[in-house]
Write a protein that holds these residues in place. Structure first.
Motif, PDB file in Angstrom:
ATOM      1  N   ASN A  31       0.829  -1.206   0.000  1.00 43.08           N
ATOM      2  CA  ASN A  31       0.000   0.000   0.000  1.00 43.08           C
ATOM      3  C   ASN A  31       0.862   1.255   0.000  1.00 43.08           C
ATOM      4  N   CYS A  32       1.921   1.224   0.802  1.00 47.47           N
ATOM      5  CA  CYS A  32       2.833   2.366   0.862  1.00 47.47           C
ATOM      6  C   CYS A  32       3.495   2.597  -0.496  1.00 47.47           C
ATOM      7  N   GLU A  33       3.936   1.509  -1.131  1.00 46.91           N
ATOM      8  CA  GLU A  33       4.583   1.611  -2.436  1.00 46.91           C
ATOM      9  C   GLU A  33       3.592   2.039  -3.518  1.00 46.91           C
ATOM     10  N   SER A  34       2.362   1.517  -3.463  1.00 49.69           N
ATOM     11  CA  SER A  34       1.351   1.885  -4.459  1.00 49.69           C
ATOM     12  C   SER A  34       0.997   3.359  -4.368  1.00 49.69           C
ATOM     13  N   ILE A  35       0.862   3.877  -3.147  1.00 51.20           N
ATOM     14  CA  ILE A  35       0.573   5.297  -2.949  1.00 51.20           C
ATOM     15  C   ILE A  35       1.719   6.148  -3.486  1.00 51.20           C
ATOM     16  N   ARG A  36       2.952   5.708  -3.249  1.00 54.37           N
ATOM     17  CA  ARG A  36       4.115   6.442  -3.772  1.00 54.37           C
ATOM     18  C   ARG A  36       4.057   6.532  -5.290  1.00 54.37           C
ATOM     19  N   LEU A  37       3.728   5.421  -5.937  1.00 53.51           N
ATOM     20  CA  LEU A  37       3.677   5.408  -7.402  1.00 53.51           C
ATOM     21  C   LEU A  37       2.543   6.285  -7.930  1.00 53.51           C
ATOM     22  N   VAL A  38       1.396   6.212  -7.296  1.00 53.49           N
ATOM     23  CA  VAL A  38       0.251   7.022  -7.724  1.00 53.49           C
ATOM     24  C   VAL A  38       0.555   8.514  -7.588  1.00 53.49           C
ATOM     25  N   LEU A  39       1.252   8.883  -6.487  1.00 51.93           N
ATOM     26  CA  LEU A  39       1.579  10.286  -6.238  1.00 51.93           C
ATOM     27  C   LEU A  39       2.815  10.751  -7.009  1.00 51.93           C
ATOM     28  N   GLY A  40       3.536   9.801  -7.611  1.00 52.89           N
ATOM     29  CA  GLY A  40       4.706  10.159  -8.401  1.00 52.89           C
ATOM     30  C   GLY A  40       5.928  10.533  -7.579  1.00 52.89           C
ATOM     31  N   LYS A  41       6.021  10.037  -6.343  1.00 55.23           N
ATOM     32  CA  LYS A  41       7.176  10.322  -5.482  1.00 55.23           C
ATOM     33  C   LYS A  41       8.354   9.431  -5.877  1.00 55.23           C
ATOM     34  N   ASP A  42       9.558   9.919  -5.593  1.00 51.42           N
ATOM     35  CA  ASP A  42      10.761   9.189  -5.993  1.00 51.42           C
ATOM     36  C   ASP A  42      11.075   8.017  -5.078  1.00 51.42           C
ATOM     37  N   GLN A  43      10.850   8.179  -3.788  1.00 47.96           N
ATOM     38  CA  GLN A  43      11.275   7.159  -2.837  1.00 47.96           C
ATOM     39  C   GLN A  43      10.346   7.162  -1.620  1.00 47.96           C
ATOM     40  N   THR A  44      10.096   5.960  -1.108  1.00 47.45           N
ATOM     41  CA  THR A  44       9.265   5.842   0.085  1.00 47.45           C
ATOM     42  C   THR A  44      10.138   5.950   1.335  1.00 47.45           C
ATOM     43  N   LYS A  45       9.832   6.909   2.198  1.00 45.93           N
ATOM     44  CA  LYS A  45      10.581   7.057   3.431  1.00 45.93           C
ATOM     45  C   LYS A  45      10.107   6.025   4.456  1.00 45.93           C
ATOM     46  N   LEU A  46      11.024   5.615   5.332  1.00 47.52           N
ATOM     47  CA  LEU A  46      10.718   4.597   6.331  1.00 47.52           C
ATOM     48  C   LEU A  46       9.555   5.021   7.219  1.00 47.52           C
ATOM     49  N   VAL A  47       9.470   6.308   7.500  1.00 51.88           N
ATOM     50  CA  VAL A  47       8.416   6.788   8.381  1.00 51.88           C
ATOM     51  C   VAL A  47       7.040   6.533   7.781  1.00 51.88           C
ATOM     52  N   TYR A  48       6.934   6.565   6.446  1.00 54.63           N
ATOM     53  CA  TYR A  48       5.651   6.326   5.792  1.00 54.63           C
ATOM     54  C   TYR A  48       5.247   4.855   5.905  1.00 54.63           C
ATOM     55  N   PHE A  49       6.231   3.968   5.774  1.00 57.00           N
ATOM     56  CA  PHE A  49       5.946   2.538   5.957  1.00 57.00           C
ATOM     57  C   PHE A  49       5.490   2.268   7.385  1.00 57.00           C
ATOM     58  N   ASN A  50       6.207   2.857   8.356  1.00 55.59           N
ATOM     59  CA  ASN A  50       5.816   2.689   9.765  1.00 55.59           C
ATOM     60  C   ASN A  50       4.396   3.196  10.000  1.00 55.59           C
ATOM     61  N   LEU A  51       4.080   4.304   9.362  1.00 61.11           N
ATOM     62  CA  LEU A  51       2.740   4.873   9.503  1.00 61.11           C
ATOM     63  C   LEU A  51       1.688   3.926   8.912  1.00 61.11           C
ATOM     64  N   CYS A  52       2.005   3.303   7.778  1.00 55.09           N
ATOM     65  CA  CYS A  52       1.081   2.350   7.156  1.00 55.09           C
ATOM     66  C   CYS A  52       0.848   1.152   8.073  1.00 55.09           C
ATOM     67  N   VAL A  53       1.907   0.670   8.722  1.00 55.76           N
ATOM     68  CA  VAL A  53       1.780  -0.458   9.658  1.00 55.76           C
ATOM     69  C   VAL A  53       0.845  -0.093  10.800  1.00 55.76           C
ATOM     70  N   ILE A  54       1.046   1.073  11.366  1.00 60.92           N
ATOM     71  CA  ILE A  54       0.239   1.518  12.510  1.00 60.92           C
ATOM     72  C   ILE A  54      -1.217   1.718  12.095  1.00 60.92           C
ATOM     73  N   ILE A  55      -1.435   2.394  10.956  1.00 58.08           N
ATOM     74  CA  ILE A  55      -2.803   2.658  10.496  1.00 58.08           C
ATOM     75  C   ILE A  55      -3.532   1.357  10.183  1.00 58.08           C
ATOM     76  N   THR A  56      -2.865   0.438   9.496  1.00 57.40           N
ATOM     77  CA  THR A  56      -3.481  -0.856   9.170  1.00 57.40           C
ATOM     78  C   THR A  56      -3.896  -1.602  10.426  1.00 57.40           C
ATOM     79  N   SER A  57      -3.019  -1.614  11.436  1.00 53.52           N
ATOM     80  CA  SER A  57      -3.312  -2.318  12.686  1.00 53.52           C
ATOM     81  C   SER A  57      -4.438  -1.647  13.462  1.00 53.52           C
ATOM     82  N   VAL A  58      -4.402  -0.325  13.535  1.00 53.78           N
ATOM     83  CA  VAL A  58      -5.420   0.414  14.293  1.00 53.78           C
ATOM     84  C   VAL A  58      -6.800   0.266  13.654  1.00 53.78           C
TER      85      VAL A  58
END
Length: 419
Positions: free
Chosen positions: A314-341
């Protein structure tokens, strides 16, 4: 020009990881519930269905790993390069599947944990424990700890499950616990179509797991150099092991429940409780802890890999859709927390609706399976050094036709055209 990496026994063992994670993600609902229910309701008759499902889906799961090993980037990047439409569909399905599947597998894991604990605790509160433990392993340990934990879980799960089957076979024989007056039901009728569709649709896992595995391959390559041959070996070990485990769980149901005269529960949590009780009654009370441990290890491993894998894609797909160059670790951590919550929120607020949600997720994922199967095939036909040919090509064409017909069959059944 770089030299080709020589494959050795050490490099093969060191490459193991992504395929094991894929196996761990797959063995939850499709194995411990669907496969054992298949054995409990129809005995050995549906073994051929499990074998065919694993055979025809094999190329498309393999292509996800093959594409990443060959080109150095994820399967999601391949979808994006094919067109934003495809990555958009994948993201919508994946976001929904992530929270629903997280809620479902963590709730089942918590229910099994309640069977094991010597004191009473609510499933909702134990879900917090399960999800918190999963988040801790993912956020604090990163991929390396996840890699190690998944291997330990799968080794323990495989050993204890095979042991349980051997014990059951030695006590009951091939015919299991069938009573003399038991009339064997036939699965080869329209009344059983819904069950067979669900069994095959999730066997060994939804097609999006190929994208999860692609992300795990990339994570593995960041900490260890993996050759193409060793990476494919890792995939084959995980996939073939998963297929064999599906048959082992089928055997558990066939040997312990089939023909016993007890109606098989269809709800996941209720079925596991019934299965544990039936196993204890057939093999001995001492086996209650063994089968509960098998079930818990199976579902806990699935919970960890589901949270991690879906968060990655999900983190990687959002990056591609938004056209960002690289996914930062903080965004992956945020995805883990949001998915769990959100998963826990669904358990707390929509417990009674979780079953229909899972079924909807299954339908949405399954009817799009031919689309992503075709995408996976097209990517390895157009790019990479190791293009598909020979037997694997013809198997993939046959599998694509099979999945397309099966999806059409599923849709027509849901529309009530087969009565």
């Amino acid at each position: 020009m770089s030299k080709k990496k020589i494959s050795t026994l050490g490099s093969k063992l060191g490459a193991l990881g992504p395929g094991i994670l894929m196996a761990s993600a797959a063995v939850g609902g499709s194995h411990i519930i669907a496969s054992t229910q298949a054995g409990a309701i129809y005995g050995w008759q549906l073994a051929i269905i499990i074998i065919l499902a694993n055979l025809f889906k094999y190329p498309f799961f393999r292509f996800g790993t093959q594409y990443t090993l060959d080109n150095g980037h994820s399967l999601l990047t391949g979808y994006y390069e094919k067109g934003r439409f495809y990555i958009g569909i994948f993201l919508v399905l994946s976001l929904f599947a992530a929270v629903v599947n997280t809620a479902a597998v963590s709730m089942i894991t918590a229910a099994i944990l309640s069977f094991i604990l010597p004191f009473k605790a609510s499933t909702t509160m134990l879900s917090v424990v399960v999800l918190s433990a999963s988040m801790a392993i993912i956020l604090l340990g990163r991929y390396s700890v996840l890699d190690t934990v998944s291997k330990l879980i799968m080794i323990t799960l495989t050993a204890t499950t095979v042991w349980a089957v051997l014990i059951a076979f030695s006590r009951t024989g091939f015919d299991g616990v069938m009573t003399p007056d038991f009339i064997e039901p036939s699965p080869w009728q329209l009344g059983a179509l819904g069950f067979i569709i669900a069994l095959m649709g999730w066997m060994p896992a939804p097609i999006e797991i190929s994208a999860l595995n692609s992300m795990w391959v990339i994570a593995k390559k960041k900490i260890k150099r993996v050759s193409y041959e060793d990476g494919l070996l890792d995939f084959n070990v995980g996939y073939v092991g998963t297929a064999i485990l599906a048959l082992v769980f089928l055997a558990l149901g066939a040997l312990v429940q089939y023909g016993s005269g007890v109606e098989v529960e269809t709800r996941g949590v209720a079925y596991i409780n019934q299965f544990i009780n039936m196993y204890a009654a057939t093999i001995g009370e001492w086996a209650r802890g063994l089968i509960a441990f098998i079930a818990f290890m199976c579902m806990f491993g699935t919970t960890i890999t589901v949270v991690d894998g879906y968060s990655r894609v999900n983190c990687e797909s959002i990056r591609l859709v938004l056209g960002k160059d690289q996914t930062k670790l903080v965004y992956f951590n945020l995805c883990v927390i949001i998915t769990s919550v959100i998963g826990f929120f669904i358990i707390s607020m929509f417990n009674n609706a979780l079953g229909p949600m899972v079924r909807f997720a299954m339908i949405a994922s399954f009817v799009t399976t031919p689309i992503f199967a075709w995408l996976n095939l097209s990517l390895v036909l157009s790019k990479g050094q190791h293009k598909v040919k020979g037997f694997l090509y013809y198997l993939s064409i046959t599998g694509l036709a099979y999945l397309s017909i099966f999806a059409l069959f599923f849709i027509t059944y849901e529309l009530g055209l087969f009565k």
